[in-house]
Design an enzyme around this catalytic site. Structure first.
Site, PDB file in Angstrom:
ATOM      1  N   ARG A  76      12.245 -25.790  10.459  1.00  0.00           N
ATOM      2  CA  ARG A  76      13.369 -26.586  10.933  1.00  0.00           C
ATOM      3  C   ARG A  76      14.656 -26.073  10.307  1.00  0.00           C
ATOM      4  O   ARG A  76      14.681 -25.691   9.147  1.00  0.00           O
ATOM      5  CB  ARG A  76      13.191 -28.066  10.569  1.00  0.00           C
ATOM      6  CG  ARG A  76      12.259 -28.819  11.512  1.00  0.00           C
ATOM      7  CD  ARG A  76      12.137 -30.288  11.162  1.00  0.00           C
ATOM      8  NE  ARG A  76      11.394 -30.481   9.936  1.00  0.00           N
ATOM      9  CZ  ARG A  76      11.917 -30.752   8.749  1.00  0.00           C
ATOM     10  NH1 ARG A  76      13.232 -30.934   8.638  1.00  0.00           N
ATOM     11  NH2 ARG A  76      11.159 -30.882   7.700  1.00  0.00           N
ATOM     12  N   TYR A 204      10.679 -23.195  17.313  1.00  0.00           N
ATOM     13  CA  TYR A 204       9.852 -23.724  16.210  1.00  0.00           C
ATOM     14  C   TYR A 204       9.566 -25.230  16.370  1.00  0.00           C
ATOM     15  O   TYR A 204      10.468 -25.997  16.737  1.00  0.00           O
ATOM     16  CB  TYR A 204      10.538 -23.465  14.851  1.00  0.00           C
ATOM     17  CG  TYR A 204       9.791 -24.209  13.764  1.00  0.00           C
ATOM     18  CD1 TYR A 204       8.563 -23.733  13.314  1.00  0.00           C
ATOM     19  CD2 TYR A 204      10.249 -25.432  13.279  1.00  0.00           C
ATOM     20  CE1 TYR A 204       7.817 -24.456  12.396  1.00  0.00           C
ATOM     21  CE2 TYR A 204       9.512 -26.161  12.356  1.00  0.00           C
ATOM     22  CZ  TYR A 204       8.296 -25.658  11.922  1.00  0.00           C
ATOM     23  OH  TYR A 204       7.555 -26.372  11.037  1.00  0.00           O
ATOM     24  N   LYS A 213       9.985 -34.858  15.757  1.00  0.00           N
ATOM     25  CA  LYS A 213      11.060 -35.294  14.865  1.00  0.00           C
ATOM     26  C   LYS A 213      12.262 -35.842  15.643  1.00  0.00           C
ATOM     27  O   LYS A 213      12.903 -36.801  15.217  1.00  0.00           O
ATOM     28  CB  LYS A 213      11.513 -34.147  13.969  1.00  0.00           C
ATOM     29  CG  LYS A 213      10.397 -33.483  13.190  1.00  0.00           C
ATOM     30  CD  LYS A 213       9.649 -34.427  12.284  1.00  0.00           C
ATOM     31  CE  LYS A 213       8.587 -33.657  11.514  1.00  0.00           C
ATOM     32  NZ  LYS A 213       7.882 -34.451  10.525  1.00  0.00           N
ATOM     33  N   HIS A 233       8.585 -41.579   8.675  1.00  0.00           N
ATOM     34  CA  HIS A 233       7.917 -40.284   8.447  1.00  0.00           C
ATOM     35  C   HIS A 233       6.699 -40.540   7.548  1.00  0.00           C
ATOM     36  O   HIS A 233       6.714 -40.205   6.367  1.00  0.00           O
ATOM     37  CB  HIS A 233       8.923 -39.343   7.754  1.00  0.00           C
ATOM     38  CG  HIS A 233       8.491 -37.917   7.695  1.00  0.00           C
ATOM     39  ND1 HIS A 233       8.965 -37.048   6.736  1.00  0.00           N
ATOM     40  CD2 HIS A 233       7.659 -37.196   8.472  1.00  0.00           C
ATOM     41  CE1 HIS A 233       8.428 -35.854   6.926  1.00  0.00           C
ATOM     42  NE2 HIS A 233       7.636 -35.905   7.959  1.00  0.00           N
ATOM     43  N   SER A 255       8.061 -33.201   4.110  1.00  0.00           N
ATOM     44  CA  SER A 255       7.248 -32.183   4.783  1.00  0.00           C
ATOM     45  C   SER A 255       6.632 -31.243   3.753  1.00  0.00           C
ATOM     46  O   SER A 255       7.288 -30.842   2.798  1.00  0.00           O
ATOM     47  CB  SER A 255       8.128 -31.374   5.736  1.00  0.00           C
ATOM     48  OG  SER A 255       8.705 -32.215   6.692  1.00  0.00           O
ATOM     49  N   CYS A 257       4.206 -31.765   1.581  1.00  0.00           N
ATOM     50  CA  CYS A 257       3.879 -32.360   0.271  1.00  0.00           C
ATOM     51  C   CYS A 257       2.510 -33.042   0.310  1.00  0.00           C
ATOM     52  O   CYS A 257       2.221 -33.896  -0.517  1.00  0.00           O
ATOM     53  CB  CYS A 257       4.947 -33.366  -0.146  1.00  0.00           C
ATOM     54  SG  CYS A 257       6.493 -32.591  -0.622  1.00  0.00           S
ATOM     55  N   ASP A 282       1.714 -37.990  10.200  1.00  0.00           N
ATOM     56  CA  ASP A 282       3.134 -37.618  10.073  1.00  0.00           C
ATOM     57  C   ASP A 282       4.113 -38.727  10.426  1.00  0.00           C
ATOM     58  O   ASP A 282       5.157 -38.821   9.814  1.00  0.00           O
ATOM     59  CB  ASP A 282       3.412 -36.392  10.952  1.00  0.00           C
ATOM     60  CG  ASP A 282       4.719 -35.682  10.597  1.00  0.00           C
ATOM     61  OD1 ASP A 282       5.009 -35.539   9.399  1.00  0.00           O
ATOM     62  OD2 ASP A 282       5.453 -35.286  11.522  1.00  0.00           O
ATOM     63  N   ARG A 374       1.428 -22.834  10.676  1.00  0.00           N
ATOM     64  CA  ARG A 374       0.933 -24.148  11.121  1.00  0.00           C
ATOM     65  C   ARG A 374      -0.292 -24.045  12.019  1.00  0.00           C
ATOM     66  O   ARG A 374      -0.507 -23.023  12.657  1.00  0.00           O
ATOM     67  CB  ARG A 374       2.044 -24.845  11.932  1.00  0.00           C
ATOM     68  CG  ARG A 374       3.340 -25.090  11.156  1.00  0.00           C
ATOM     69  CD  ARG A 374       3.310 -26.404  10.460  1.00  0.00           C
ATOM     70  NE  ARG A 374       4.447 -26.635   9.579  1.00  0.00           N
ATOM     71  CZ  ARG A 374       4.740 -27.836   9.099  1.00  0.00           C
ATOM     72  NH1 ARG A 374       4.034 -28.898   9.424  1.00  0.00           N
ATOM     73  NH2 ARG A 374       5.755 -27.980   8.270  1.00  0.00           N
TER      74      ARG A 374
HETATM   75  O1  SAT Z   1       9.341 -30.639  11.537  1.00  0.00           O
HETATM   76  S1  SAT Z   1       8.028 -30.149  11.889  1.00  0.00           S
HETATM   77  O2  SAT Z   1       7.447 -30.966  12.910  1.00  0.00           O
HETATM   78  O3  SAT Z   1       8.128 -28.776  12.330  1.00  0.00           O
HETATM   79  C1  SAT Z   1       7.011 -30.191  10.524  1.00  0.00           C
HETATM   80  C2  SAT Z   1       7.586 -30.930   9.404  1.00  0.00           C
HETATM   81  O4  SAT Z   1       8.480 -30.403   8.754  1.00  0.00           O
HETATM   82  O5  SAT Z   1       7.140 -32.064   9.116  1.00  0.00           O
HETATM   83 MN    MN Z   2       6.652 -34.201   8.936  1.00  0.00          MN
END
Ligand code: SAT
Ligand code: MN
Length: 589
Positions: A76, A204, A213, A233, A255, A257, A282, A374
């Site tokens: 991102r 991406y 997101k 989140h 993200s 973690c 997520d 990923r």
């Molecule tokens: O933002 S993404 O969906 O690419 C993955 C993340 O950072 O949680």
């Molecule tokens: Mn995330």
């Protein structure tokens, strides 16, 4: 099933928006996606034929694909992500801001003719279980067939969503184009007043899969504030106890973690009857239920997990999940045609091709898989998926966990005094930055509720909304903070982490059941050492003491940093959070 020729219909608005987008982007052809398997297979086959995707070894990884992105397009890009509201204050300190007029003026030339020679895919999708009253529809227009394939795994895509739109007339539009992938001509623009996203110049995940997101967090957080719910989140898990009762918890971590690992945890305490069920990894949409509790739903249908570090020890359920029907992005490729990443095995195998498609030199210092590589996998393939993961009303939440990656300061676990203090704990969270976003890695930054990159409006108002939600939940969940990443003087992790984290979850379960030993400290309730089941772990009493230690001098510095962050949030910071900070300072002495 709704058809596009139903007329006049609630699809008219959709059809005219698609025409407008086509007039702007000028694709060679427009293709409405039905979300079928046949469609997925045909797009995948075509991309493999063109050399855009590689099919993996079909015996070992059936129906799996490898994608290599442009090397400049691997995470991102928060500095190119904007909230576009008329008033700058409505975006606030944690967001980049552009006026809607300026955003349109800057992005229109980037979209103009960008799909010439390409196919424009129209992707209707649902976030949430189709039968849920809380599901929301989106439509993503994209010229990336890779995005289409990923959307089919991550969302309920195609006919089911079109039906929803035909019935309700409602959808969140999102226009996406790869453009020329030049970061100089990349913009991710959110228009909360129209529930609209414009994203150009990146393929991406978080920049391009607009349901995730962009819609399910940034736009949904603004809707949630308006409508009195929470879009967070957060992972969602169920902890089963020896009586067979399942207690649900959500967890907010930045993200990369360990959200996916915690959500899919395979319990070393299974023999004692404790096991974890995965609901989501997520995003959580949470509402107050008729019973006065907070109920959480996972709006996604798949996992977009970080590959490096994932293996049979750290996350066996993820390994089982990604064994088929998955897309791997920017991992390395073995001579056998299987994916590989750092941490999958001890050493890279011979004959490896790196994430850029070059022969990997084991002597090189750079990793074979990109650190933010990923896997995209269907959630239903997870061996620990909860039987309730698609319940239309979600699952009732007893605990909310906030967590960061902190080498120092934050103890293994503590519990907030109440909802208001818990909101303060979330708002003042910090974590070391990771490879999930471009920029320096390992720098401590404030990441309130792990939502810093995803709050779609002014962070002060967002904290205010959290406080207000507390007033509206008669039976609120308990709020905890964890840190799996505390290090000792030699820099070694003090806590084994991964599956052993279930021991901390178990303490939380004890706490919400009115048991569980704790002592009151300046920052909250910390477990007494005997309240944690540490049987079989190789931890000395001194190590346990150090893991749970609250160092007042360190915390006085922390309070200073929290205060500086609150100052930056500005006048919309709720007074209650200032009072909480004052309270902390007083308790620290
Ligand atoms: O933002 S993404 O969906 O690419 C993955 C993340 O950072 O949680
Ligand atoms: Mn995330």
């Amino acid at each position: 099933m709704a058809t596009l020729s139903d007329s006049p219909s609630k699809l008219d608005h959709l059809k005219s928006w698609v025409e407008e987008c086509a007039a702007l982007t000028k694709p060679d052809r427009v293709r409405w996606c039905d979300g079928s398997e046949a469609e997925y297979d045909a797009i995948a086959a075509e991309l493999v034929r063109q050399g855009e995707l590689t099919r993996l070894n079909d015996e070992l990884y059936p129906n799996c694909l490898l994608s290599r992105s442009d090397p400049s397009d691997v995470a991102r890009t928060e500095h190119l992500t904007y909230i576009c509201t008329p008033d700058k204050e409505d975006a606030g300190y944690t967001n980049n801001w552009m006026s809607p007029d300026e955003a349109r003026a800057r992005a229109t030339p980037l979209f103009d003719g960008t799909m010439r020679g390409r196919t424009m895919y129209v992707v209707p999708y649902l976030m949430g279980t189709p039968s849920s009253p809380f599901a929301k529809a989106g439509v993503e227009i994209t010229d990336s067939p890779y995005v289409v394939l990923n959307m089919r795994i991550m969302t309920r895509m195609g006919a089911v969503a079109l039906d929803h739109i035909a019935r309700t007339g409602e959808f969140a539009p999102g226009l996406h184009s790869l453009g020329d992938l030049d970061p100089e001509r990349r913009l991710i623009l959110h228009f909360p007043e129209e529930n609209l996203v414009w994203s150009v110049g990146s393929g991406y995940g978080g920049n391009a899969l607009l349901g995730k997101k962009c819609l399910a967090l940034r736009l949904a957080s603004t809707m949630a504030r308006r409508e009195g719910w929470l879009a967070e989140h957060m992972l969602i898990l169920g902890l089963e106890d020896p009586s067979g009762n399942v207690t649900y918890m959500t967890g907010a971590f930045p993200s990369a973690c360990g959200k996916t690992n915690l959500a899919m945890l395979v319990s070393p305490l299974a023999e004692q009857g404790y096991r974890v069920w995965t609901v989501g990894d997520d995003i959580a949409w949470m509402r107050v239920g008729p019973d006065g509790r907070l109920w959480a739903m996972n709006p996604e249908a798949g996992f977009f997990g970080v590959a490096p570090g994932t293996n049979e020890q750290t996350n066996p359920n993820a390994m089982a999940t990604l064994r088929g029907n998955s897309i791997f992005t920017n991992v390395a490729l073995t001579a056998e045609g299987t994916p590989w990443w750092e941490g999958l095995t001890d050493a890279p195998p011979d004959g490896l091709i790196d994430w850029r498609g070059q022969t990997y030199d084991a002597a090189s210092k750079s990793p074979a898989a990109h650190p933010n590589s990923r896997f995209t996998s269907p959630a239903r393939q997870c061996p620990g998926i909860s039987p309730h993961w698609e319940d239309p009303r979600g699952v009732p939440i007893s605990a909310i966990i906030f967590g960061g990656r902190r080498a120092r300061v934050a103890p293994l676990v503590y519990q907030s005094f109440d909802w208001r203090h818990g909101t303060f704990v979330g708002a003042s969270m910090a974590s070391e930055t990771t490879a999930a976003a471009t920029g320096k890695v390992g720098v401590v930054r404030r990441d309130p509720m792990a939502m810093r990159p995803f709050i779609g409006y002014n962070a002060g108002d967002y904290f205010g909304h959290w406080l207000e939600m507390g007033q509206r939940i008669p039976n609120p969940p308990a709020i905890f903070h964890v840190n799996w990443f505390r290090r000792d003087a030699e820099g070694k992790f003090m806590w084994p982490g991964f599956g052993q984290n279930v021991r901390v979850l178990r303490w939380m379960l004890d706490r919400v059941s009115g048991r569980g030993g704790a002592r009151e400290t300046a920052i909250g309730y910390v477990p007494t050492p005997d309240a944690l089941d540490l049987d079989g772990l190789d931890l000395t009493p001194a190590a346990v003491e150090a893991l749970l230690h609250v160092d007042h001098a360190e915390w006085r510095d922390e309070a200073q940093n929290i205060g500086a962050f609150f100052d930056k949030i500005g006048p919309r910071l709720p007074a209650a959070l200032r009072q909480e900070l004052d309270g902390l300072r007083q308790r620290l002495g």
